[in-house]
Enzyme design. Structure first.
Site, PDB file in Angstrom:
ATOM      1  N   ASP A 161     -10.981  -0.353   7.157  1.00  0.00           N
ATOM      2  CA  ASP A 161     -10.237   0.898   7.263  1.00  0.00           C
ATOM      3  C   ASP A 161      -9.407   1.092   6.002  1.00  0.00           C
ATOM      4  O   ASP A 161      -8.877   0.146   5.440  1.00  0.00           O
ATOM      5  CB  ASP A 161      -9.339   0.902   8.506  1.00  0.00           C
ATOM      6  N   SER A 162      -9.309   2.340   5.530  1.00  0.00           N
ATOM      7  CA  SER A 162      -8.464   2.701   4.400  1.00  0.00           C
ATOM      8  C   SER A 162      -8.836   1.877   3.169  1.00  0.00           C
ATOM      9  O   SER A 162      -9.970   1.941   2.700  1.00  0.00           O
ATOM     10  CB  SER A 162      -6.996   2.551   4.793  1.00  0.00           C
ATOM     11  N   ALA A 163      -7.906   1.062   2.632  1.00  0.00           N
ATOM     12  CA  ALA A 163      -8.244   0.231   1.479  1.00  0.00           C
ATOM     13  C   ALA A 163      -9.343  -0.771   1.823  1.00  0.00           C
ATOM     14  O   ALA A 163     -10.142  -1.146   0.954  1.00  0.00           O
ATOM     15  CB  ALA A 163      -7.008  -0.506   0.983  1.00  0.00           C
TER      16      ALA A 163
END
Length: 311
Positions: A161-163
């Site tokens: 998720d995300s980074a």
């Protein structure tokens, strides 16, 4: 016009008010405060999660750094496929401990052996340390599973998720030309795939929706400390070929990173790669860490991930 989920709107109003009060009292962004903030938020909003039959910590040795991992095996009597998971947090915050309840949900929903990586973080360990650690785990987790005597099917998918989505998609890009990285599927949850911050949603959703444009810029400035070319480091701007794995993208309508998820999906399809896109119009970035507010949406996401990984 799209509308923010009403429960999230109420929570964000209070969150933004409290944040403004902190700033007025002299709050300054530091890695310490950012790490504590995500840990506290997740602890408040996400219950511990389902019991998993076998959970233990281990180490995956690399040339420069031995990467701690946590292994979740939902059925130690069966040889299940493997999912390497890379947590979010702007390459600066987050940990295996913070994401433990999310990893438990992923293991239960997917019936995969989840190997969660505690990769190095900026500013102490800037780019490309985290990406190097992710590659170490993706390539070396088999030895860790063998040493534990755990049954598994030698079939690797990636999720983040995300980074963590940036790390996942970067590994998939490397896997186009690295025979030691055989990736069956990838799951990108509101991923960061464009380090240039040049998409319209960065400004449209850049203030008031939990993740701000200023916070993302701060993360990236701490991650890229040696004048690296951020365009070249961005998975969105790399090569897309049919060698990329089938992909599930999860995006949120009020996320500064929203547009890059759509563009990434478009590039996959242009390269004739399977791309499934679950877009949740009323959500904000990091909504899996806000499960108490939007439990039904989170439940749907885990269910869709499980179906996708087992297709």
């Amino acid at each position: 016009m799209h509308q923010l989920d009403p429960a999230l709107a109420v929570w964000l109003e209070e969150y933004n008010r409290e944040l403004a009060e902190l700033v007025a009292k002299g709050y300054k962004a530091t890695s310490i405060g950012a790490r504590e903030a995500l840990a506290n938020l997740t602890r408040q909003m996400v219950t511990p999660g389902p019991d998993i039959a076998w959970v233990n910590d281990d180490l995956v040795p690399g040339r420069d750094f031995t990467v701690p991992v946590r292994i979740y095996h939902p059925n130690p009597q069966r040889a299940l496929p493997v999912l390497a998971f890379f947590h979010g947090g702007g390459h600066m915050v987050g940990s295996v401990s913070v994401y433990d309840p999310i990893c438990r949900r992923l293991a239960a929903a997917s019936q995969h052996v989840v190997v969660a990586a505690d990769y190095r973080l900026a500013p102490e360990s800037p780019y490309p340390a985290g990406l190097q650690d992710a590659a170490v785990v993706a390539k070396g987790l088999w030895q860790a599973l063998d040493a534990r005597g755990l049954p598994y099917a030698r079939q690797l998918s990636l999720a983040g998720d995300s980074a963590g989505g940036a790390l996942t998609s970067s590994l998939s890009a490397l896997g186009q030309y690295d025979a030691s990285l055989r990736i069956k599927r990838q799951v990108l949850i509101y991923p960061s795939v464009d380090y240039t911050l040049s998409q319209p949603s960065v400004d449209e959703n850049g203030e008031g929706y939990l993740l701000t444009k200023a916070r993302v810029a701060w993360y990236f400035d701490n991650y890229f400390q040696h004048a690296e070319n951020r365009l070249l480091a961005s998975p969105l701007h790399g090569e897309f070929s049919r060698k990329l794995p089938p992909t599930l993208l999860v995006s949120a309508g009020f996320d500064p990173l929203r547009d890059e998820a759509f563009l990434y999906a478009d590039k996959l399809r242009a390269a004739e790669v399977e791309a499934e896109h679950l877009h949740l119009e009323g959500m904000v970035h990091a909504f899996l860490n806000l499960e108490a507010i939007v439990p039904d949406v989170c439940r749907e996401v885990y269910q869709r991930i499980g179906v996708f990984l087992n297709r």
